[in-house]
Design a protein around this motif. Sequence first.
Motif, short mmCIF file in Angstrom:
data_model
loop_
_atom_site.label_atom_id
_atom_site.label_comp_id
_atom_site.label_asym_id
_atom_site.label_seq_id
_atom_site.Cartn_x
_atom_site.Cartn_y
_atom_site.Cartn_z
N ARG A 245 0.88 -1.22 -0.05
CA ARG A 245 0.06 -0.05 -0.03
C ARG A 245 0.85 1.18 0.03
O ARG A 245 0.16 2.39 -0.37
CB ARG A 245 -1.01 -0.11 1.15
N THR A 246 2.12 1.08 0.39
CA THR A 246 2.90 2.30 0.35
C THR A 246 3.62 2.61 -1.15
O THR A 246 4.41 3.71 -1.16
CB THR A 246 4.05 1.96 1.36
N LEU B 200 -0.32 5.80 -4.49
CA LEU B 200 -0.89 4.96 -3.30
C LEU B 200 -2.37 5.47 -2.63
O LEU B 200 -2.71 4.52 -2.16
CB LEU B 200 0.34 5.08 -2.21
N SER C 8 -4.59 6.00 -4.52
CA SER C 8 -5.81 5.76 -5.71
C SER C 8 -5.95 6.76 -6.74
O SER C 8 -6.84 6.46 -7.45
CB SER C 8 -6.84 4.73 -5.12
N ASN D 61 -5.22 -4.17 -3.22
CA ASN D 61 -4.19 -4.25 -2.09
C ASN D 61 -4.33 -5.38 -1.52
O ASN D 61 -3.21 -5.83 -0.50
CB ASN D 61 -4.42 -2.98 -1.16
N ASN E 204 -1.94 -7.54 -3.80
CA ASN E 204 -0.88 -7.16 -3.88
C ASN E 204 -0.40 -7.25 -5.56
O ASN E 204 0.56 -7.65 -6.51
CB ASN E 204 0.28 -8.15 -3.57
#
Length: 127
Positions: free
Chosen positions: A32-33, A55, A57, A75, A78
């Motif tokens: 997510r980073t 990140l 979106s 997310n 992945n």
Amino acid sequence: QVTLVESGGGLVQAGGSLSLSCAASAAGPTFRTYSFGWFRRVPGKETEFVTAIRLNSQLYYADSVRGRFTISRDNARNRVYLQMNSLKPEDTGAYYCAADRSIDVSNIRDPQAYDYWGQGTQVTVSS
């Protein structure tokens, strides 16, 4: 550090669709980073920005693909996806997924801003 693996390329007729997937080794909170981009390379030409998702979106598209391509991220899995519709012969090229943590609005279209790249997947659109 993150490893990226693209899949889903192939040969399609003009007007057709393809879906690309980018699997990232970074899991959970780490994934997510990252912001992710898709770039296209054609022999003899510079690497071309196609689309990106930050990140948070936020989405960005090249003018040439806006309205035809859609980027998304999952997310939980992945993965980053690129849905390509109404394909044109000029969309032909090797498509690369790229990732970085230091992407903002000023550099999101710059391939040099991305530290991590996949091996690429070929997309060929016949006329």
